[in-house]
Write an enzyme that holds these catalytic residues in place. Structure first.
Site, mmCIF file in Angstrom:
data_model
loop_
_atom_site.group_PDB
_atom_site.id
_atom_site.type_symbol
_atom_site.label_atom_id
_atom_site.label_comp_id
_atom_site.label_asym_id
_atom_site.label_seq_id
_atom_site.Cartn_x
_atom_site.Cartn_y
_atom_site.Cartn_z
ATOM 1 N N ARG A 59 -1.070 9.557 -1.664
ATOM 2 C CA ARG A 59 -1.321 10.989 -1.866
ATOM 3 C C ARG A 59 -0.082 11.816 -1.542
ATOM 4 O O ARG A 59 0.247 12.786 -2.241
ATOM 5 C CB ARG A 59 -2.498 11.416 -0.981
ATOM 6 N N HIS A 63 1.774 14.421 -4.040
ATOM 7 C CA HIS A 63 1.946 15.828 -3.712
ATOM 8 C C HIS A 63 3.416 16.226 -3.706
ATOM 9 O O HIS A 63 3.742 17.381 -4.022
ATOM 10 C CB HIS A 63 1.310 16.139 -2.353
ATOM 11 N N ASN A 91 -2.099 20.632 1.599
ATOM 12 C CA ASN A 91 -1.530 19.689 2.572
ATOM 13 C C ASN A 91 -1.959 19.952 4.010
ATOM 14 O O ASN A 91 -2.049 19.016 4.813
ATOM 15 C CB ASN A 91 0.001 19.731 2.506
#
Length: 323
Positions: A59, A63, A91
């Site tokens: 992830r 991102h 986040n």
């Protein structure tokens, strides 16, 4: 002239597997030959104590790449000149793995000082995380440089949200040079990892003001999720596995669950609402080797988004601060 042309074509075919733009598949062969081993060992060791870390690294890489390009900006702490992407809404209180990347970077620095960028380490870490959880292995061109700043605005606007409709998410992919198939296959990363209750709780109780759960959510699953995520604020950060069948194994069960209306996130289940994406989901649910092949190809493609190469940027000494 014909012999010359044939020779040139042959040379290009030989060269192509090793060069991707200014990235090179052999970039660290002589500069840091044990790089992959160092990264893999670091993740393998961490997985013994943290079963979520593989998904977190995957992830984190996504991102980084989808918001500001694969240049390690997500790893930077706030400074006097910029805000940290760690504090962006997608986040904050959810992105993980920073300490592990810092540890791996320190070990890489001992072996190969001032040589390997944090962007390359994060890219490798995502692949190794998938591989170590039983997923595919794909070739990666290396040579990314680290960015000199972060972009919290890009992180807030470019990273897809679980509350967005499919067309919005697809648009965020296509602006980065990715396509609809990449949207579907990269969503398969949710075969590992967890989601906080707040990311899907609106589907459980009063979906769009109906007073009932989302009709696209399997009824028995909805009841089970209501037990873990009761309709009160203090349950918002409770964790639920995105694939409760094989939670820590990278496989195609995620797609089987979508076919059965058992996708946890609304943005995941939405893949079954479009005829084009639904057919892709069905194919991946039936053919695990197809998913593995396409996932590796899409991850390799993702890893080239917005890269910095050559003399631009820098190789950070520490991943959380600019040199």
């Amino acid at each position: 002239m014909q012999r010359f042309s044939i020779s040139v074509v042959f040379y290009l075919l030989i060269l192509r597997p090793f060069v991707y733009g200014q990235l090179d598949y052999r970039f660290y062969d002589s500069k840091c030959p044990n790089l992959t081993k160092i990264v893999r060992f670091g993740i393998w060791s961490a997985m013994a104590n943290d079963t979520r870390i593989a998904a977190s690294l995957l992830r984190l890489h996504f991102h980084d790449c989808i918001s500001n390009g694969c240049e390690g900006s997500v790893l930077l702490d706030a400074s006097s000149s910029f805000q940290s992407e760690k504090d962006a809404n997608p986040n904050r209180n959810s992105a993980r793995g920073f300490e592990l990347i810092d540890t791996i970077k320190a070990n890489v620095e001992k072996a190969c000082p001032s040589t390997v960028s944090c962007a390359d380490i994060l890219t490798l870490a995502a692949r190794e995380a998938v591989f170590l959880t039983g997923g595919p292995y794909w070739s990666l061109a290396m040579g990314r440089r680290d960015g000199l700043t972060a972009n919290i605005t890009a992180a807030n606007t470019d990273i897809p949200s679980p509350f967005e409709p499919l067309e919005n998410i697809t648009a965020k992919f296509t602006t980065k040079g990715l396509n609809l198939n990449d949207v579907v296959v990269l969503s398969g990363a949710h075969t590992i990892g967890f989601a906080q209750c707040f990311t899907f709780k609106p589907r459980l109780f009063d979906f769009h003001g109906s007073g009932a759960p989302d009709p696209q959510l399997d009824a028995s699953l909805a009841t089970s999720l209501q037990g873990v995520c009761p309709n009160q604020d203090d349950s918002d950060t409770n964790l639920v596995p995105l694939d409760a069948v094989t939670t820590t194994k990278f496989d195609n069960i995620y797609f089987k669950r979508l076919v059965n209306n058992s996708g946890i996130l609304g943005s995941d289940q939405a893949l079954m609402s479009d005829n084009r994406t639904a057919q892709m989901v069905i194919n991946y649910s039936k053919f695990p080797f197809l998913f593995a092949k396409d996932f590796g190809a899409s991850m390799a493609k993702l890893s080239t988004v917005g890269v910095i190469t050559g003399q631009d940027g820098q190789v950070r000494n520490k991943c959380n601060v600019v040199n």
